[in-house]
Design an enzyme around this catalytic site. Structure first.
Site, PDB file in Angstrom:
ATOM      1  N   HIS A   1      37.668  65.967  44.323  1.00 24.42           N
ATOM      2  CA  HIS A   1      36.501  65.262  44.129  1.00 24.42           C
ATOM      3  C   HIS A   1      35.709  65.842  42.792  1.00 24.42           C
ATOM      4  CE1 HIS A   1      32.949  63.027  46.348  1.00 24.42           C
ATOM      5  NE2 HIS A   1      32.689  63.163  44.984  1.00 24.42           N
ATOM      6  N   LEU A   2      35.859  65.162  41.927  1.00 25.76           N
ATOM      7  CA  LEU A   2      35.282  65.604  40.521  1.00 25.76           C
ATOM      8  C   LEU A   2      33.921  66.077  40.745  1.00 25.76           C
ATOM      9  CD1 LEU A   2      36.082  65.059  37.498  1.00 25.76           C
ATOM     10  CD2 LEU A   2      34.887  62.688  37.779  1.00 25.76           C
ATOM     11  N   HIS A   3      33.588  67.338  40.167  1.00 27.19           N
ATOM     12  CA  HIS A   3      32.367  67.922  39.787  1.00 27.19           C
ATOM     13  C   HIS A   3      32.043  68.538  38.630  1.00 27.19           C
ATOM     14  CE1 HIS A   3      34.890  70.490  41.956  1.00 27.19           C
ATOM     15  NE2 HIS A   3      34.269  71.462  41.676  1.00 27.19           N
ATOM     16  N   ALA A   4      30.782  68.648  38.247  1.00 28.30           N
ATOM     17  CA  ALA A   4      30.480  69.419  37.002  1.00 28.30           C
ATOM     18  C   ALA A   4      30.031  70.796  37.636  1.00 28.30           C
ATOM     19  CB  ALA A   4      29.633  68.765  36.248  1.00 28.30           C
TER      20      ALA A   4
END
Ligand SMILES: [Zn+2]
Length: 172
Positions: free
Chosen positions: A121-124
């Site tokens: 799950h993409l996250h910054a």
């Protein structure tokens, strides 16, 4: 590499994530706004959310992620990408105002080999930094990150999101 933070709890973090069922970023909104403080969630928008990193590199280390469970930037539709990036921008501004850091690291680890703890799950990451903070990191790295410290951080940061659109827990 002199600017790499030494953080031995990262291994424990990786191991605990392997044992965890499901995706925490997908689960948080479903827990409901009354659980946002416990889950350390700052704001939930239709396409993106902000939460504290459970294992921070520095005080005020937060994560911004799109709502949809995708691992790659290019899988996001334009409106999802825009909402995600706008929330990164807002978060940087609010952390700057509340924490007054000397600098910030903003970035994404795309894929496990790049260091992503939650690669699916993409996250910054948005990490406030202070001049000389590398010298205190080894000290706090020896200390278990206590839930009450994270709660104190949540209480400090949460008001900064008052006028940011989205679902937020009410303040005590
Ligand atoms: Zn997810």
């Amino acid at each position: 590499m002199s600017d790499t933070l030494w953080a031995p709890w990262r291994m424990e973090y990786v191991l605990s994530l392997k044992e965890r069922k499901g995706c925490i970023f997908c689960a948080f909104p479903g827990h409901g706004v009354e659980s946002f403080r416990k889950d350390l969630v700052l704001v939930v928008q239709p396409h993106a959310l902000v939460c504290l990193n459970l294992y921070p590199f520095a005080a005020g280390h937060v994560l911004v992620c799109p709502r949809r469970h995708v691992s790659k930037l290019e899988e996001l539709a334009d409106d999802e990408y825009d909402a995600f990036m706008r929330l990164v921008r807002v978060t940087v501004g609010r952390l700057d105002a509340v924490n007054c850091p000397d600098a910030m690291n903003v970035g994404m680890n795309l894929g496990k080999a790049a260091g992503a703890g939650i690669a699916d799950h993409l996250h910054a990451h948005v990490v406030p930094r202070w001049v000389g903070d590398q010298s205190f990191m080894p000290v706090i790295a020896d200390t278990r990150v206590m839930p009450e410290h994270l709660d104190a951080t949540w209480l400090r940061l949460r008001p900064a999101f008052d006028d940011v659109p989205g679902e937020k827990a009410s303040l005590p």
